[in-house]
Design a protein around this motif. Structure first.
Motif, PDB file in Angstrom:
ATOM      1  N   ALA A  55       0.936  -1.091   0.099  1.00  0.00           N
ATOM      2  CA  ALA A  55       0.098  -0.060   0.060  1.00  0.00           C
ATOM      3  C   ALA A  55       0.806   1.208   0.118  1.00  0.00           C
ATOM      4  N   MET A  56       0.678   2.077  -0.746  1.00  0.00           N
ATOM      5  CA  MET A  56       1.669   3.235  -1.195  1.00  0.00           C
ATOM      6  C   MET A  56       0.859   4.702  -1.206  1.00  0.00           C
ATOM      7  N   ALA A  57       1.367   5.536  -0.667  1.00  0.00           N
ATOM      8  CA  ALA A  57       0.539   6.950  -0.359  1.00  0.00           C
ATOM      9  C   ALA A  57       1.820   7.976  -0.418  1.00  0.00           C
ATOM     10  N   TRP A  58       1.289   9.192  -1.094  1.00  0.00           N
ATOM     11  CA  TRP A  58       2.238  10.125  -1.440  1.00  0.00           C
ATOM     12  C   TRP A  58       1.464  11.398  -1.389  1.00  0.00           C
ATOM     13  N   ARG A  59       2.127  12.472  -1.072  1.00  0.00           N
ATOM     14  CA  ARG A  59       1.581  14.053  -1.186  1.00  0.00           C
ATOM     15  C   ARG A  59       1.231  14.125  -2.463  1.00  0.00           C
ATOM     16  N   ALA A  69       0.286  14.962   7.950  1.00  0.00           N
ATOM     17  CA  ALA A  69       0.675  14.481   9.240  1.00  0.00           C
ATOM     18  C   ALA A  69       0.414  13.190   9.886  1.00  0.00           C
ATOM     19  N   ARG A  70      -1.093  12.870   9.498  1.00  0.00           N
ATOM     20  CA  ARG A  70      -1.688  11.672  10.033  1.00  0.00           C
ATOM     21  C   ARG A  70      -0.978  10.445   9.523  1.00  0.00           C
ATOM     22  N   ILE A  71      -0.713  10.374   8.125  1.00  0.00           N
ATOM     23  CA  ILE A  71      -0.614   9.256   7.580  1.00  0.00           C
ATOM     24  C   ILE A  71       0.882   8.994   6.936  1.00  0.00           C
ATOM     25  N   LEU A  72       1.537  10.160   6.619  1.00  0.00           N
ATOM     26  CA  LEU A  72       2.843  10.423   6.433  1.00  0.00           C
ATOM     27  C   LEU A  72       3.848  10.425   7.574  1.00  0.00           C
ATOM     28  N   GLY A  73       3.153  11.288   8.366  1.00  0.00           N
ATOM     29  CA  GLY A  73       4.179  11.635   9.690  1.00  0.00           C
ATOM     30  C   GLY A  73       4.711  12.964   9.797  1.00  0.00           C
ATOM     31  N   SER A  74       4.783  13.752  10.602  1.00  0.00           N
ATOM     32  CA  SER A  74       5.634  15.045  10.348  1.00  0.00           C
ATOM     33  C   SER A  74       6.982  14.640  10.171  1.00  0.00           C
ATOM     34  N   GLY A  75       7.496  15.545   9.067  1.00  0.00           N
ATOM     35  CA  GLY A  75       8.950  15.536   8.916  1.00  0.00           C
ATOM     36  C   GLY A  75       9.135  14.186   8.550  1.00  0.00           C
ATOM     37  N   CYS A  76       8.524  13.549   7.877  1.00  0.00           N
ATOM     38  CA  CYS A  76       8.946  11.965   7.501  1.00  0.00           C
ATOM     39  C   CYS A  76       8.952  11.971   6.011  1.00  0.00           C
ATOM     40  N   GLY A  77       9.019  12.956   5.174  1.00  0.00           N
ATOM     41  CA  GLY A  77       8.987  12.820   3.717  1.00  0.00           C
ATOM     42  C   GLY A  77       7.816  12.928   2.987  1.00  0.00           C
ATOM     43  N   ALA A 141      15.820   7.024  -2.163  1.00  0.00           N
ATOM     44  CA  ALA A 141      14.942   7.810  -2.622  1.00  0.00           C
ATOM     45  C   ALA A 141      13.919   8.661  -1.636  1.00  0.00           C
ATOM     46  N   GLY A 142      14.214   8.280  -0.192  1.00  0.00           N
ATOM     47  CA  GLY A 142      13.353   9.221   0.663  1.00  0.00           C
ATOM     48  C   GLY A 142      12.163   8.699   1.094  1.00  0.00           C
ATOM     49  N   ILE A 143      11.937   7.156   0.697  1.00  0.00           N
ATOM     50  CA  ILE A 143      10.692   6.655   0.821  1.00  0.00           C
ATOM     51  C   ILE A 143      10.838   6.066   2.037  1.00  0.00           C
ATOM     52  N   GLN A 144       9.801   6.335   2.988  1.00  0.00           N
ATOM     53  CA  GLN A 144       9.547   5.739   4.357  1.00  0.00           C
ATOM     54  C   GLN A 144       8.929   3.978   3.831  1.00  0.00           C
ATOM     55  N   LEU A 145       9.505   3.286   4.331  1.00  0.00           N
ATOM     56  CA  LEU A 145       9.062   1.748   4.261  1.00  0.00           C
ATOM     57  C   LEU A 145       8.563   1.364   5.663  1.00  0.00           C
TER      58      LEU A 145
END
Length: 175
Positions: A55-59, A69-77, A141-145
């Motif tokens: 499952a992938m999500a992006w701004r 903020a809720r899904i990606l996290g604050s300052g998490c890319g 790539a700066g992608i949270q896993l």
């Protein structure tokens, strides 16, 4: 692992493909036979074993700060990929290859486009290239896993948000 200008990529665990022939995938909603590939923006969607649910999500331009903020996290890319613990070993052990294909026979598919397709056979521009360490690709790539017990609750949150998203092989996710 991204395509050079004038190229698209096809990712596979099979290093022996010499020609990509249009076909209808058994799980596809499309009824026309295609050769599938992706441009640079969607390559990270395929930095996984083929059967791995993700499952992938992006701004996106319409993403609210609250959803980010809720899904990606604050300052998490600006992007996160979620997988289940049961797939972590396969992600670290898979031998994944990228085939570089000429962009000319391909056209975008989807609204918004999520891949490119060709309706004619396509020969790779050269031999397949090992993709390498999939965890390192995400990091570079700066992608949270995120590794979760189950991705479905995360997926439910993502699809009800203002983030851009994609889910692949979700039928293989834990119930």
């Amino acid at each position: 692992m991204r395509p050079d200008p004038g190229q698209v990529l096809h990712f596979s665990e099979d290093p022996t493909i010499t020609t990509f022939t249009p076909h209808v995938a058994p799980t596809s909603l499309e009824t026309e036979p295609y050769v599938w590939a992706v441009g640079a923006d969607r390559c990270p969607d395929y930095w996984f074993p083929r059967a791995c649910p993700r499952a992938m999500a992006w701004r996106d331009p319409g993403t609210t700060d609250d959803d980010a903020a809720r899904i990606l996290g604050s300052g998490c890319g600006d992007r996160v990929h979620a997988v289940e613990y049961g797939w972590l070993k396969a992600i670290t052990e898979v031998r994944l290859y990228a085939y570089r294909l000429p962009v000319e026979p391909f056209a975008p598919i989807g609204d918004p486009p999520h891949a490119v397709v060709a309706t004619v056979p396509v020969r790779p521009l050269g031999p397949p290239e090992p993709v390498g360490d999939l965890l390192a690709l995400h990091e570079e790539a700066g992608i949270q896993l995120r590794v979760l017990d189950r991705i479905r609750p995360f997926w439910d949150e993502v699809i009800s948000s203002t983030l851009g998203f994609s889910g692949i092989r979700l039928r293989n996710a834990r119930r």
